[in-house]
Design an enzyme around this catalytic site. Structure first.
Site, PDB file in Angstrom:
ATOM      1  CB  SER A   1      10.174  -4.788  -3.838  1.00 25.47           C
ATOM      2  OG  SER A   1       8.869  -4.560  -4.293  1.00 25.47           O
TER       3      SER A   1
ATOM      4  CD  GLU B 153      -7.244 -10.771 -14.219  1.00 22.37           C
ATOM      5  OE1 GLU B 153      -7.329 -10.181 -15.309  1.00 22.37           O
ATOM      6  OE2 GLU B 153      -8.062 -10.624 -13.294  1.00 22.37           O
TER       7      GLU B 153
ATOM      8  CG  HIS C 197       6.173  -8.351  -3.801  1.00 19.41           C
ATOM      9  ND1 HIS C 197       6.384  -8.411  -2.438  1.00 19.41           N
ATOM     10  CD2 HIS C 197       6.694  -7.159  -4.223  1.00 19.41           C
ATOM     11  CE1 HIS C 197       7.001  -7.293  -2.046  1.00 19.41           C
ATOM     12  NE2 HIS C 197       7.203  -6.530  -3.107  1.00 19.41           N
TER      13      HIS C 197
END
Length: 274
Positions: free
Chosen positions: A126, A144, A168
């Protein structure tokens, strides 16, 4: 890329209880028994060490926890002593800015680079993966299309060059912001890593392991982008960008910017039992 050692960038959410494919690869790459678990990215590191100690418990490793609350602590002899005999460092998740701001250009970073130069491994999950880039993504809208101005980047540790790593990736719909990052500097490769998936950097190649995919955005042949001219909040336009999707066993040559198909040891596809 590291001169001798290995980097392992993990997209987060790596399996810690089942087959533990990624954690076993980390162990396989550590040429000794001592692994420093750096929980620096977390504002509240409690629990991380116990969780990873349990995940690695049957792999013949000695884990040592490194946490830096304030930058001045990087000169503490007791902190530096943690690296004595260490052959690897594993960065846990959290906030990548904490890693770069707390240990960048300090004696601790020097020790980490020495481990790489001596043939060891540096792994990160991460935030611990994002900080490996020379420029790292810090914030940006997910799920988006990228809009001009909606991106925050900062210097990372630069363990990999000419690359931006995001994590992720599919789970949080981050393709838009990675495209935006590459639009700002088409010279760099954008690398998006899904959860429980990792990229192993060795020499000038990247190899994918884990259950999902790695997305590589190459803007080297982009013919048009509005990132410099469009008003703030305007949607990004970019033509002739190249996208590669790699899964377990696939490789990518960083010098030629070309992928190469591969096969996992037990055949194409993912099995949770491995």
């Amino acid at each position: 890329m590291p001169e001798r050692g290995v980097l392992i960038a993990i997209g987060g959410g790596e399996d810690k209880e089942g087959g533990r494919t990624i954690l076993k690869e980390v162990r396989r790459r550590v040429p000794g028994r001592v692994l420093v678990l750096a929980t620096v990215a977390s504002h509240q590191p409690e629990g991380y060490f116990d969780m990873y100690e349990k995940a690695f418990e049957d792999m013949d490793l000695e884990l040592r926890e490194l946490y830096v609350n304030e930058r001045f602590e990087t000169n503490d002899p007791e902190k530096l002593k943690l690296f004595d005999g260490a052959c690897g460092v594993f960065f846990t998740g959290g906030d990548q800015l904490r890693i770069s701001s707390q240990i960048g250009d300090t004696p601790i970073e020097t020790r980490i680079r020495q481990i790489l130069e001596e043939g060891g491994v540096v792994a990160g999950t991460s935030a611990g993966a994002s900080m490996m880039s020379g420029t790292m993504l810090v914030r940006g809208q997910s799920s988006e299309s990228y809009r001009i101005g909606d991106l925050h980047m900062a210097p990372g540790l630069g363990l990999v060059r000419d690359m931006i790593i995001d994590q992720h990736f599919a789970e949080r719909g981050r393709i838009g912001r990675l495209l935006g990052a590459v639009a700002h500097n088409p010279r760099v490769l954008g690398v998006g890593i899904d959860e429980d998936t990792a990229v192993v950097f060795e020499d000038s190649k990247m190899k994918v392991i884990g259950r999902a995919a790695v997305y590589i955005v190459d803007g080297g042949e982009v013919t048009h982008s509005n990132v410099a001219e469009a008003e703030a909040d305007y949607a990004l336009s970019m033509h002739d960008v190249r996208l590669h999707v790699l899964t377990e066993g696939d490789e990518f040559d960083i010098k030629t910017r070309r992928p190469k198909g591969g096969m996992p040891e037990e055949g194409r596809g993912w099995s949770p039992s491995r």
